[in-house]
Scaffold this motif. Structure first.
Motif, mmCIF file in Angstrom:
data_model
loop_
_atom_site.group_PDB
_atom_site.id
_atom_site.type_symbol
_atom_site.label_atom_id
_atom_site.label_comp_id
_atom_site.label_asym_id
_atom_site.label_seq_id
_atom_site.Cartn_x
_atom_site.Cartn_y
_atom_site.Cartn_z
ATOM 1 N N TRP A 127 -7.940 -4.735 3.519
ATOM 2 C CA TRP A 127 -6.600 -5.118 3.942
ATOM 3 C C TRP A 127 -5.963 -6.001 2.882
ATOM 4 O O TRP A 127 -6.524 -7.028 2.476
ATOM 5 N N GLU A 165 -6.180 10.006 5.314
ATOM 6 C CA GLU A 165 -7.045 9.031 5.960
ATOM 7 C C GLU A 165 -7.761 8.213 4.892
ATOM 8 O O GLU A 165 -8.116 8.729 3.831
ATOM 9 N N GLU A 166 -7.956 6.945 5.178
ATOM 10 C CA GLU A 166 -8.647 6.011 4.284
ATOM 11 C C GLU A 166 -9.505 5.103 5.146
ATOM 12 O O GLU A 166 -9.079 4.674 6.224
ATOM 13 N N HIS A 167 -10.726 4.827 4.696
ATOM 14 C CA HIS A 167 -11.575 3.957 5.508
ATOM 15 C C HIS A 167 -12.208 2.818 4.719
ATOM 16 O O HIS A 167 -12.802 1.918 5.321
ATOM 17 N N TRP A 226 0.860 -1.192 0.000
ATOM 18 C CA TRP A 226 0.000 0.000 0.000
ATOM 19 C C TRP A 226 0.886 1.229 0.000
ATOM 20 O O TRP A 226 1.658 1.445 0.915
ATOM 21 N N GLN A 233 -12.685 -4.293 8.130
ATOM 22 C CA GLN A 233 -12.399 -4.210 6.699
ATOM 23 C C GLN A 233 -12.687 -5.531 5.974
ATOM 24 O O GLN A 233 -12.524 -6.609 6.533
ATOM 25 N N HIS A 235 -5.387 3.977 7.967
ATOM 26 C CA HIS A 235 -6.689 3.372 7.710
ATOM 27 C C HIS A 235 -7.536 3.534 8.963
ATOM 28 O O HIS A 235 -7.194 3.024 10.026
ATOM 29 N N ARG A 243 -10.593 1.005 1.852
ATOM 30 C CA ARG A 243 -9.701 0.046 1.214
ATOM 31 C C ARG A 243 -9.624 -1.240 2.039
ATOM 32 O O ARG A 243 -9.487 -1.211 3.260
ATOM 33 N N SER A 250 0.032 3.224 5.408
ATOM 34 C CA SER A 250 0.619 3.115 4.070
ATOM 35 C C SER A 250 2.090 3.510 4.075
ATOM 36 O O SER A 250 2.581 4.199 4.983
#
Length: 266
Positions: free
Chosen positions: A119, A113-115, A57, A70, A65, A117, A142
Motif C-alpha cells: 500500500w 489483479e495484483e496481490h 498507483w 499488505q 488489489h 504490491r 488503481s
C-alpha cells in the motif's frame, strides 16, 4: 444504509508523523489531520470495508488489489528514517476486491489483479489518521494510466452498488498538486483554482457536474494546479460513485501556499 463517497487530501509524504515521539505534526498540517481523524465518525454507519483509489498507483487497465495483509510501500523520499518504519496493519478484503472486479467487468472494463504490491502512502498515511486501529479491511484500486477523466467517472459509477453493501469508496489525492509552486506567492492563483473546482464539483445537477469535472482541464489555472493530473483523478472515481446525490465541499485549508479541498458525495 447507503454510504457516501469521499475525495480526501492525503497530505505530503508522512506529514502527520514527522515526530519520532508521536507528537503533533507541523501546525500547517493539523487541520487536515483533524479532518481525516473525524471521517469515520462522520459516516451514517461504520463501513465493513474501504475501497480506496490513490493518486500513486497507475496501471494500463484498472486493477484491484486482491491481497490480504499488505506491506507498506514507502514511495516518498528524503524524510526522517523513522518515517520508513511506520505501520498500518489493516487486513485486505479479497471478497470486496472480487466484487469490485465483477462490477467493473460487468460494464465492459478490463480489470487486472495484483496481490503483492504494498500500500502506497496515498493509502497508509491518511488511513493511519482516519482508522488508527487498522480495524477496517481495505482494498486498493488503481488508476488507469491514460488518466481519462470520463472513464474514471464511469469506473466510479460501476462501483456505486458497493455503497449499499457497507463499503466506503474513497479517492485519495490532492485538489492542488504542483510541487514546483509553493509558498504564499502561489496562494492567490491556488484560491482561484479552488473556487472554480469547487463550483464544478458541487454543481447541483449531477449530469452537469460530471460533464464539468470531466472537462477540468478547461477550467482557469487547471494545468498550473495539476501539471500532471494523477492526484485529481481519484476525485473522478468518488464523484462517479456518488451518483445522483448531493456533492459538498466539506474541507478547505491552506498548506504550502496551496488551497486544498475535500469533498463528499451522496
Amino acid at each position: 444504509m447507503t454510504l457516501p463517497t469521499l475525495f480526501i487530501p492525503h497530505g505530503g509524504g508522512p506529514c502527520f508523523f514527522m515526530d519520532p515521539n508521536g507528537g503533533p505534526p507541523d501546525p500547517m498540517w493539523r487541520p487536515m489531520q483533524a479532518y481525516l481523524a473525524g471521517l469515520i465518525d462522520s459516516l451514517p454507519e461504520r463501513p465493513k470495508a474501504i475501497l480506496l483509489v490513490s493518486g500513486h498507483w497507475e496501471e494500463d487497465h484498472v486493477t484491484v488489489h486482491t491481497g490480504n495483509g499488505q506491506l507498506l510501500l514507502f514511495d516518498y523520499h528524503g524524510f526522517p528514517e523513522h518515517t520508513y518504519r511506520l505501520r498500518w496493519d489493516a487486513p485486505g478484503s479479497p471478497e470486496v476486491a472480487a466484487r469490485a472486479k465483477t462490477l467493473l467487468e460487468g460494464v465492459g472494463f478490463p480489470v487486472g489483479e495484483e496481490h503483492a504490491r504494498g500500500w502506497d502512502h496515498g493509502v497508509f498515511i491518511p488511513m493511519m489518521v482516519a482508522v488508527p486501529g487498522a480495524d477496517i479491511p481495505l482494498v486498493q484500486l488503481s488508476l488507469r494510466k491514460d488518466l481519462d477523466p470520463a472513464a474514471h467517472i464511469a469506473i466510479g459509477k460501476a462501483l456505486a452498488p458497493l455503497r449499499d453493501e457497507g463499503v466506503l469508496i474513497v479517492g485519495s489525492g490532492m485538489s492542488f498538486h504542483n510541487l514546483r509552486a509553493r509558498g504564499p506567492q502561489v496562494t492567490p492563483v491556488a484560491d482561484e483554482w479552488d473556487a472554480v473546482l469547487v463550483d464544478a464539483v458541487t454543481d447541483p445537477d449531477p449530469a452537469r457536474r460530471a460533464e464539468r469535472v470531466a472537462a477540468w482541464d478547461k477550467l482557469p489555472h487547471a494545468h498550473f494546479a495539476h501539471p500532471r493530473e494523477e492526484h485529481l483523478l481519484p476525485l473522478m472515481v468518488a464523484l462517479g460513485a456518488g451518483g445522483e446525490g448531493p456533492a459538498v465541499a466539506e474541507y478547505r485549508d491552506h498548506v504550502m501556499g496551496w488551497a486544498v479541498s475535500g469533498f463528499r458525495f451522496g
